[in-house]
Scaffold this active site. Structure first.
Site, PDB file in Angstrom:
ATOM      1  N   HIS A 156     -17.156  26.756  92.899  1.00  0.00           N
ATOM      2  CA  HIS A 156     -15.812  26.954  92.548  1.00  0.00           C
ATOM      3  C   HIS A 156     -15.320  25.438  92.753  1.00  0.00           C
ATOM      4  O   HIS A 156     -14.211  25.294  91.978  1.00  0.00           O
ATOM      5  CB  HIS A 156     -15.026  27.945  93.209  1.00  0.00           C
ATOM      6  CG  HIS A 156     -15.351  29.428  92.920  1.00  0.00           C
ATOM      7  ND1 HIS A 156     -14.330  30.115  92.557  1.00  0.00           N
ATOM      8  CD2 HIS A 156     -16.400  30.282  93.403  1.00  0.00           C
ATOM      9  CE1 HIS A 156     -14.957  31.493  92.030  1.00  0.00           C
ATOM     10  NE2 HIS A 156     -15.934  31.330  92.846  1.00  0.00           N
ATOM     11  N   ASP A 364     -10.410  18.679  91.727  1.00  0.00           N
ATOM     12  CA  ASP A 364     -10.340  20.051  91.714  1.00  0.00           C
ATOM     13  C   ASP A 364     -11.505  20.629  90.812  1.00  0.00           C
ATOM     14  O   ASP A 364     -11.640  20.297  89.706  1.00  0.00           O
ATOM     15  CB  ASP A 364      -8.857  20.317  91.550  1.00  0.00           C
ATOM     16  CG  ASP A 364      -8.491  21.507  92.232  1.00  0.00           C
ATOM     17  OD1 ASP A 364      -9.200  22.278  92.591  1.00  0.00           O
ATOM     18  OD2 ASP A 364      -7.194  21.600  92.421  1.00  0.00           O
TER      19      ASP A 364
HETATM   20  C1  GDG Z   1     -10.708  26.930  94.495  1.00  0.00           C
HETATM   21  C2  GDG Z   1     -11.083  25.665  94.049  1.00  0.00           C
HETATM   22  C3  GDG Z   1     -10.534  26.605  91.845  1.00  0.00           C
HETATM   23  C4  GDG Z   1      -1.104  29.341  96.138  1.00  0.00           C
HETATM   24  N1  GDG Z   1      -0.137  29.399  97.039  1.00  0.00           N
HETATM   25  C5  GDG Z   1       0.339  30.587  97.046  1.00  0.00           C
HETATM   26  C6  GDG Z   1      -0.751  31.223  96.220  1.00  0.00           C
HETATM   27  N2  GDG Z   1      -1.482  30.455  95.813  1.00  0.00           N
HETATM   28  C7  GDG Z   1      -2.508  30.758  94.807  1.00  0.00           C
HETATM   29  C8  GDG Z   1      -2.211  30.259  93.458  1.00  0.00           C
HETATM   30  C9  GDG Z   1      -3.726  30.165  92.691  1.00  0.00           C
HETATM   31  C10 GDG Z   1      -4.543  30.156  94.055  1.00  0.00           C
HETATM   32  O1  GDG Z   1      -3.831  30.437  95.318  1.00  0.00           O
HETATM   33  C11 GDG Z   1      -5.112  28.671  94.466  1.00  0.00           C
HETATM   34  O2  GDG Z   1      -6.076  28.420  93.421  1.00  0.00           O
HETATM   35  P1  GDG Z   1      -6.633  26.924  92.874  1.00  0.00           P
HETATM   36  O3  GDG Z   1      -7.602  26.903  91.762  1.00  0.00           O
HETATM   37  O4  GDG Z   1      -5.230  26.261  92.616  1.00  0.00           O
HETATM   38  O5  GDG Z   1      -7.195  26.127  94.229  1.00  0.00           O
HETATM   39  P2  GDG Z   1      -7.949  26.605  95.474  1.00  0.00           P
HETATM   40  O6  GDG Z   1      -7.576  27.506  96.604  1.00  0.00           O
HETATM   41  O7  GDG Z   1      -8.473  25.313  96.082  1.00  0.00           O
HETATM   42  O8  GDG Z   1      -9.242  27.134  94.762  1.00  0.00           O
HETATM   43  C12 GDG Z   1     -10.243  25.546  92.673  1.00  0.00           C
HETATM   44  C13 GDG Z   1     -10.379  27.865  92.300  1.00  0.00           C
HETATM   45  O9  GDG Z   1     -11.234  28.129  93.521  1.00  0.00           O
HETATM   46  C14 GDG Z   1     -11.103  29.068  91.344  1.00  0.00           C
HETATM   47  O10 GDG Z   1     -12.304  28.797  91.044  1.00  0.00           O
HETATM   48  O11 GDG Z   1      -9.795  26.618  90.596  1.00  0.00           O
HETATM   49  O12 GDG Z   1     -10.616  24.290  92.002  1.00  0.00           O
HETATM   50  O13 GDG Z   1     -10.742  24.735  94.903  1.00  0.00           O
HETATM   51  O14 GDG Z   1      -3.770  31.488  92.132  1.00  0.00           O
HETATM   52  O15 GDG Z   1      -1.185  30.790  92.673  1.00  0.00           O
HETATM   53  N3  GDG Z   1      -0.397  32.614  96.137  1.00  0.00           N
HETATM   54  C15 GDG Z   1       0.522  33.359  96.789  1.00  0.00           C
HETATM   55  N4  GDG Z   1       1.499  32.520  97.517  1.00  0.00           N
HETATM   56  C16 GDG Z   1       1.318  31.121  97.842  1.00  0.00           C
HETATM   57  O16 GDG Z   1       2.296  30.849  98.507  1.00  0.00           O
HETATM   58  N5  GDG Z   1       0.663  34.498  96.711  1.00  0.00           N
END
Ligand code: GDG
Length: 471
Positions: A156, A364
């Site tokens: 990821h 990322d």
């Molecule tokens: C890893 C990889 C890759 C965030 N704050 C809250 C909340 N979130 C949710 C967001 C989003 C998820 O969490 C975060 O996903 P990201 O992709 O932005 O980042 P990582 O956590 O680092 O994820 C990344 C991912 O895996 C998938 O393959 O894209 O590159 O590092 O969905 O909306 N959700 C809630 N409350 C929050 O305060 N409910």
């Protein structure tokens, strides 16, 4: 019929009928729910002694099999090698990475133990899909335990270029272990290329005319599978929430000011410090925005027992205090920095209520927030996405204003441009991005990976029968 077995560090706490959080959980749970299968991994609990067998819980056709970890395992495997060595290095922060032999030994030990613990639960034709950097050697451990199933792995996070990877002392062993998988999937082409380049240049590997990689005595396929979202579900969710009390209160507080919105786990890879500085630069270089634009950064704490996360948290508090001290007046607070987790539907409605989505990670794998921001916009009056060129999502979201997160002036200029962009230009960019989000949604990500894992029968043809009908 083959079952699907998902293996990930953490198993999502899922209850039928309750909304799911997070892209991965939604995507893989969907696949399991349809055809039935197992989700195996750590429960999130610290236990006194490792259990002899996993706890198991049934929800419809899905069996959740979870294990606790001892404090030592947690410290060495999870907090240590996974999150203090691999995470920073794979995000090109080798300056923040540290290496301890005993943590690496713990990482290998837990991977081997997890493979042995999974083994009795498996049937010979189960298809195994392993997720993320905590489990790089899990496939090799499965082979050592005598498992012959087809095993795929999806990373990821980014895969770093060879010179950066080589700062992790056991880099050779790690990459060799990854070659035990039948299929290794990445978010973007540059990640895949970094992996195959390492194999070709540093491990005597070869890529044949069919794209199969031959290295370390193994044959494997690699692929690019950018993770997606369900854009129309997000659009509907954001629309439904548009007149809820929290949004009306927010709008009342903003008093017609424009809103810039960011949401990230509190992590140094997300570029929040540079982002705060870019917002400060915007207020300096375009003083017309003073009093007329607010910036909300939601940053729920994450991995707070890892040292580097405590450091970035302190730095962000200082920077936010500095900006607000410098620019606030009695009627306006420029930056609202919130260390709190919100319900998913609240986030989507905040995205919808804002004019700019400011998503600028230093590195990322994909960044789902960028995709969610676009999907949540009102089609008739969409906001503008300002996106880092170092997010995997930048490869697909061509309608964003793409910025270099190390260029503070450049980010401030992009904010200025976004805040002034006419509706027609915003709509054109939005439509372009929605098209690509719909073309590669979460189901397509999952189905493409599973199709490739199932289709390439070069190594274990005896497992593939006509009855194999995974999604
Ligand atoms: C890893 C990889 C890759 C965030 N704050 C809250 C909340 N979130 C949710 C967001 C989003 C998820 O969490 C975060 O996903 P990201 O992709 O932005 O980042 P990582 O956590 O680092 O994820 C990344 C991912 O895996 C998938 O393959 O894209 O590159 O590092 O969905 O909306 N959700 C809630 N409350 C929050 O305060 N409910």
């Amino acid at each position: 019929m083959s079952r699907l077995v998902i293996v990930s560090n953490r198993v999502a706490a899922i209850t039928e009928g309750k909304p799911l959080a997070g892209g991965l959980a939604v995507g893989v749970y969907d696949a399991l729910k349809e055809k039935g299968g197992i989700w195996f991994g750590w429960s999130g609990d610290i236990v006194d002694a490792l259990p002899a067998a996993p706890d198991s819980r049934q929800e419809g056709k899905v069996t959740f099999c979870t294990v606790g970890l001892t404090r030592r395992d947690y410290d060495q495997y999870y907090r240590g090698f996974s999150n203090a060595t691999l995470w920073p290095t794979f995000h090109y922060r080798d300056d923040l990475s540290r290496f301890e032999r005993k943590e690496y030994a713990g990482y290998r030990r837990v991977n081997a133990w997890l493979a042995e613990t999974l083994k009795p639960l498996l049937q010979p034709d189960d298809l195994i899909w392993v997720h993320d950097y905590h489990l790089l050697p899990f496939g090799e451990a499965c082979r050592a335990a005598g498992l012959r199933n087809r095993i795929g792995f999806f990373l990821h996070i980014p895969f770093p270029s060879a010179q950066v990877l080589m700062t992790v002392p056991p880099h050779q062993e790690l990459v060799k272990a990854m070659c035990a998988y039948d299929l290794v999937g990445f978010q973007t082409e540059p990640d895949r290329t970094a992996f195959t380049d390492y194999l070709v240049r540093n491990a005597g590997g070869q890529i044949d005319a069919d794209g199969l990689v031959h290295a370390h005595g193994q044959t494997l396929r690699t692929g690019v599978y950018p993770i997606g979202i369900y854009p129309d579900e997000i659009l509907a969710q954001a629309e439904m929430q548009a007149n809820r009390r929290h949004i009306l209160n927010l709008k009342q507080g903003l008093q017609n000011r424009k809103l810039i919105m960011s949401v990230d786990r509190l992590d140094y890879s997300k570029g929040m410090l540079e982002r705060f500085r870019a917002f400060e630069r915007l207020l300096e270089m375009a003083p017309n925005h003073q009093g007329h634009v607010s910036f909300i950064q939601v940053a729920p704490p994450s991995r707070s027992d890892v040292q580097n996360y405590q450091t970035i948290r302190r730095q962000l508090e200082t920077e936010a205090g500095h900006i607000n001290g410098r620019f606030s007046d009695l009627a306006w607070t420029p930056l609202r920095y919130i260390n709190k987790r919100y319900e998913r539907h609240v986030l989507m409605s905040l995205f919808r209520a804002s004019q700019v989505g400011f998503v600028t990670p230093l590195r990322d794998g994909m960044n789902l927030v960028a995709k969610e921001y676009v999907a949540a916009q009102p089609p008739e009056d969409p906001g503008v996405l300002v996106l880092s060129c170092f997010a995997g999502a930048a490869q697909e979201l061509q309608g964003a204003l793409i910025v270099n997160p190390y260029d503070i002036d450049g980010m401030a200029e992009a904010l200025n441009q976004a805040l002034a962009m006419p509706r027609e230009a915003r709509q054109e960019r939005y439509q372009n991005m929605m098209r690509s989000l719909r073309e590669n949604n979460l189901s397509q990500w999952r189905d493409r990976f599973l199709h490739d894992l199932r289709a390439d029968a070069a190594r274990t043809p005896y497992l593939l029968s006509a009855a194999t009908t995974l999604p």
